[in-house]
Design a protein around this motif. Sequence first.
Motif, mmCIF file in Angstrom:
data_model
loop_
_atom_site.group_PDB
_atom_site.id
_atom_site.type_symbol
_atom_site.label_atom_id
_atom_site.label_comp_id
_atom_site.label_asym_id
_atom_site.label_seq_id
_atom_site.Cartn_x
_atom_site.Cartn_y
_atom_site.Cartn_z
ATOM 1 N N ARG A 214 41.662 43.015 31.448
ATOM 2 C CA ARG A 214 43.042 43.001 31.164
ATOM 3 C C ARG A 214 43.923 41.973 31.622
ATOM 4 O O ARG A 214 44.851 41.458 31.051
ATOM 5 C CB ARG A 214 43.715 44.289 31.328
ATOM 6 N N SER A 215 44.067 41.998 32.915
ATOM 7 C CA SER A 215 44.892 40.966 33.709
ATOM 8 C C SER A 215 44.576 39.769 33.625
ATOM 9 O O SER A 215 45.378 38.847 33.911
ATOM 10 C CB SER A 215 44.776 41.672 35.097
ATOM 11 N N GLY A 216 43.373 39.264 33.396
ATOM 12 C CA GLY A 216 42.800 37.907 33.107
ATOM 13 C C GLY A 216 43.051 37.225 31.739
ATOM 14 O O GLY A 216 42.739 36.235 31.411
ATOM 15 N N GLU A 217 43.462 38.224 30.968
ATOM 16 C CA GLU A 217 43.488 37.776 29.473
ATOM 17 C C GLU A 217 44.630 36.649 29.402
ATOM 18 O O GLU A 217 45.602 36.535 29.988
ATOM 19 C CB GLU A 217 44.254 38.968 28.483
ATOM 20 N N GLY A 218 44.211 35.439 28.713
ATOM 21 C CA GLY A 218 44.801 34.371 28.416
ATOM 22 C C GLY A 218 44.924 33.144 29.409
ATOM 23 O O GLY A 218 45.251 32.047 29.331
ATOM 24 N N TRP A 219 44.059 33.557 30.653
ATOM 25 C CA TRP A 219 43.942 32.413 31.811
ATOM 26 C C TRP A 219 42.605 32.555 32.408
ATOM 27 O O TRP A 219 42.378 31.394 32.943
ATOM 28 C CB TRP A 219 45.071 32.660 32.592
ATOM 29 N N LEU A 220 42.232 33.745 32.532
ATOM 30 C CA LEU A 220 40.975 33.755 33.753
ATOM 31 C C LEU A 220 39.697 33.145 32.945
ATOM 32 O O LEU A 220 38.855 32.265 33.530
ATOM 33 C CB LEU A 220 40.730 35.113 33.911
ATOM 34 N N ASN A 221 39.283 33.372 31.391
ATOM 35 C CA ASN A 221 38.285 32.929 30.944
ATOM 36 C C ASN A 221 38.015 31.307 31.123
ATOM 37 O O ASN A 221 36.738 31.072 31.326
ATOM 38 C CB ASN A 221 38.212 33.462 29.633
ATOM 39 N N GLU A 222 39.072 30.519 31.380
ATOM 40 C CA GLU A 222 38.838 29.200 31.250
ATOM 41 C C GLU A 222 38.966 28.611 32.508
ATOM 42 O O GLU A 222 38.937 27.296 32.730
ATOM 43 C CB GLU A 222 39.526 28.439 30.135
ATOM 44 N N HIS A 223 39.415 29.534 33.430
ATOM 45 C CA HIS A 223 39.750 28.955 34.810
ATOM 46 C C HIS A 223 38.641 28.224 35.583
ATOM 47 O O HIS A 223 37.623 28.987 35.621
ATOM 48 C CB HIS A 223 40.152 30.210 35.700
ATOM 49 N N PRO A 224 38.635 27.082 35.989
ATOM 50 C CA PRO A 224 37.351 26.441 36.616
ATOM 51 C C PRO A 224 36.802 27.215 38.148
ATOM 52 O O PRO A 224 35.681 27.028 38.120
ATOM 53 C CB PRO A 224 37.952 25.144 37.012
ATOM 54 N N GLU A 225 37.569 28.273 38.461
ATOM 55 C CA GLU A 225 36.880 29.013 39.715
ATOM 56 C C GLU A 225 36.704 30.407 39.212
ATOM 57 O O GLU A 225 36.981 31.331 39.855
ATOM 58 C CB GLU A 225 37.940 28.902 40.859
ATOM 59 N N ARG A 226 36.538 30.469 37.770
ATOM 60 C CA ARG A 226 36.412 31.854 37.240
ATOM 61 C C ARG A 226 35.347 32.645 37.915
ATOM 62 O O ARG A 226 35.691 33.927 38.457
ATOM 63 C CB ARG A 226 36.044 31.795 35.854
ATOM 64 N N GLU A 227 34.061 32.117 38.186
ATOM 65 C CA GLU A 227 32.911 32.996 38.920
ATOM 66 C C GLU A 227 33.585 33.207 40.368
ATOM 67 O O GLU A 227 33.102 34.647 40.747
ATOM 68 C CB GLU A 227 31.906 31.955 38.977
ATOM 69 N N LEU A 228 34.162 32.451 40.936
ATOM 70 C CA LEU A 228 34.616 32.774 42.387
ATOM 71 C C LEU A 228 35.650 33.952 42.401
ATOM 72 O O LEU A 228 35.624 35.093 43.078
ATOM 73 C CB LEU A 228 35.201 31.835 43.270
ATOM 74 N N ILE A 229 36.581 33.963 41.473
ATOM 75 C CA ILE A 229 37.373 34.963 41.150
ATOM 76 C C ILE A 229 36.850 36.494 40.883
ATOM 77 O O ILE A 229 37.391 37.316 41.472
ATOM 78 C CB ILE A 229 38.910 34.421 40.068
ATOM 79 N N ILE A 230 36.084 36.212 39.808
ATOM 80 C CA ILE A 230 35.466 37.514 39.506
ATOM 81 C C ILE A 230 34.592 38.301 40.785
ATOM 82 O O ILE A 230 34.743 39.473 41.024
ATOM 83 C CB ILE A 230 34.339 37.270 38.264
ATOM 84 N N ARG A 231 34.040 37.341 41.265
ATOM 85 C CA ARG A 231 33.198 37.694 42.408
ATOM 86 C C ARG A 231 33.887 38.280 43.761
ATOM 87 O O ARG A 231 33.448 39.648 44.030
ATOM 88 C CB ARG A 231 31.966 36.725 42.966
ATOM 89 N N ARG A 232 34.923 37.842 43.974
ATOM 90 C CA ARG A 232 35.568 38.304 45.402
ATOM 91 C C ARG A 232 36.465 39.205 44.736
ATOM 92 O O ARG A 232 36.679 40.403 45.422
ATOM 93 C CB ARG A 232 36.490 36.914 45.664
ATOM 94 N N TYR A 233 37.068 39.367 43.588
ATOM 95 C CA TYR A 233 37.868 40.429 42.948
ATOM 96 C C TYR A 233 37.261 41.929 42.894
ATOM 97 O O TYR A 233 37.702 43.012 43.279
ATOM 98 C CB TYR A 233 38.399 40.225 41.484
ATOM 99 N N LEU A 234 35.840 41.793 42.682
ATOM 100 C CA LEU A 234 34.873 43.053 42.581
ATOM 101 C C LEU A 234 34.218 43.075 43.716
ATOM 102 O O LEU A 234 33.087 43.940 43.764
ATOM 103 C CB LEU A 234 34.094 42.754 41.266
ATOM 104 N N MET A 235 34.426 42.562 44.796
ATOM 105 C CA MET A 235 34.029 42.759 45.990
ATOM 106 C C MET A 235 32.269 42.498 46.307
ATOM 107 O O MET A 235 31.814 43.116 46.665
ATOM 108 C CB MET A 235 34.115 44.199 46.563
ATOM 109 N N HIS A 236 32.145 41.430 45.641
ATOM 110 C CA HIS A 236 30.475 40.629 45.395
ATOM 111 C C HIS A 236 29.604 41.754 45.011
ATOM 112 O O HIS A 236 28.509 41.678 45.345
ATOM 113 C CB HIS A 236 30.264 40.422 46.711
#
Length: 477
Positions: A214-236
């Motif tokens: 929900r919070s990533g809608e419109g910006w996260l999907n194409e962010h060049p650091e998407r993988e890092l963001i997802i991994r750290r947000y979800l505590m790996h």
Amino acid sequence: MLLTISFEPPNDAGIDATVLGYLLHKHPRKVQTFQAPVGDIHVFYPEATPERCTAAVLLEVDAVGLVRNKRFRGDALALDHYVNDRPYVASSLLAVALGTVFRTAMTGRSDSYPELAERPLPLRIDIPVISVRGSGVEDIIRRLFDPLGWMLDERPIALDETHPEWGDSRYSALTLTGEVRLGEALRQLYVILPVLDDSKHYWVGDDEVAKLVRSGEGWLNEHPERELIIRRYLMHQQSLVEQAESALGGVTAGSSDAAPAGVDASAAAAGADRPAPLRALRADAVIAALHDVGARRVVDIGCGQGALLRRLASDRTFTEIVGTDVSAQALETASRVLNLQRASDAERERLHLLHGSVVYRDERLRGFDALVLMEVIEHIDESRLDALEDAVFTDAKPSSVIVTTPNADYNPIYESLPPGAFRHTDHRFEWSRDEFARWADGVAARRGYTVEFRSVGGEDADHGSPTQMALFRRSAA
């Protein structure tokens, strides 16, 4: 801990800056206090004039309450539960506070000023104390905020101002300025604050995936650091990371960029070396093909939010770059990702964004060295492929065309993808290697091109590679 949001409209805009209160759904003349598990959250306005308005969020962390609340977690050492930097360093606790007091604003809804809620505004966000923890954090603040269109001012905080010889602490003060939708800015902070801290001060479960989507809608999907963001947000937590990748990619039951069967998830979660994500390999393969054909003037058709355009722009080999997309909203996001508003005149001459469709002739695309359709054709109804062929190969008629698309033969490698399912809910079809070859050979024969096929991603002996590429070169007259 403190965070302030300031709105200062241009003098000629005719906007009273105090409308910020309507957009945040918090009255500028009131001090409001909200109780939450993390502590007391105070919202107030240090300044509220027609020229400039600032909203402040002050979180008074209840350190003892956090220790006693089973929802929140800490280190095994009892002392660390009580003696830590939680009361003043922006972290997941501040993200919780923002989500608590600005829940409606984060959705982008404003009944009083809907037009302002829907458009980028000149904002300044100040976070007096922020910290970055974990591995792989070199220049991470810039890596996270730059692609979103923010200008950064990060100021290290000294260990002791009276002893400058001691150097700086690991804390900084951060100021962000930019023209961003208010709701989107709040959602970016909600995600990125815990990412910087690489920690959540509460239990992370399946519901966190939904919050991230929900919070990533419109910006996260194409962010060049998407993988890092997802991994750290979800505590790996690898299982949650895979869920998020699938949900953000819109995949039916698996992610086309996720690790296939056989990847050691525990090693990945522990931070072991992993192969680059498929989307990165795909972009690398496209750029390599462009270099191989000597392209200088390039069009990215179906550019989306600018992931490939950003890579192209950083390569000075390309002297003119055009991105086109049928979605005006995607182009708006791409403009922010590319920071076009602050780009030099020369860079704006070099890089253009155009609204258009791949199935219609467009004279603006004629005469280029290369056209790229990266993961585009599978989103087009097969009945419209003749129109695409005409628009790209007959009307635009570039020297080279690069097409990538999923390889359906590879889909059984993804354990979470049911038989017959597509990798993305918007895919109209997914071709096997033979089907792709028949289409590409036919186009080349009809339109005066030769075609070369390339593999993208790790290749399986039986199923091939996850992505297939066709590199078309126009035959000499």
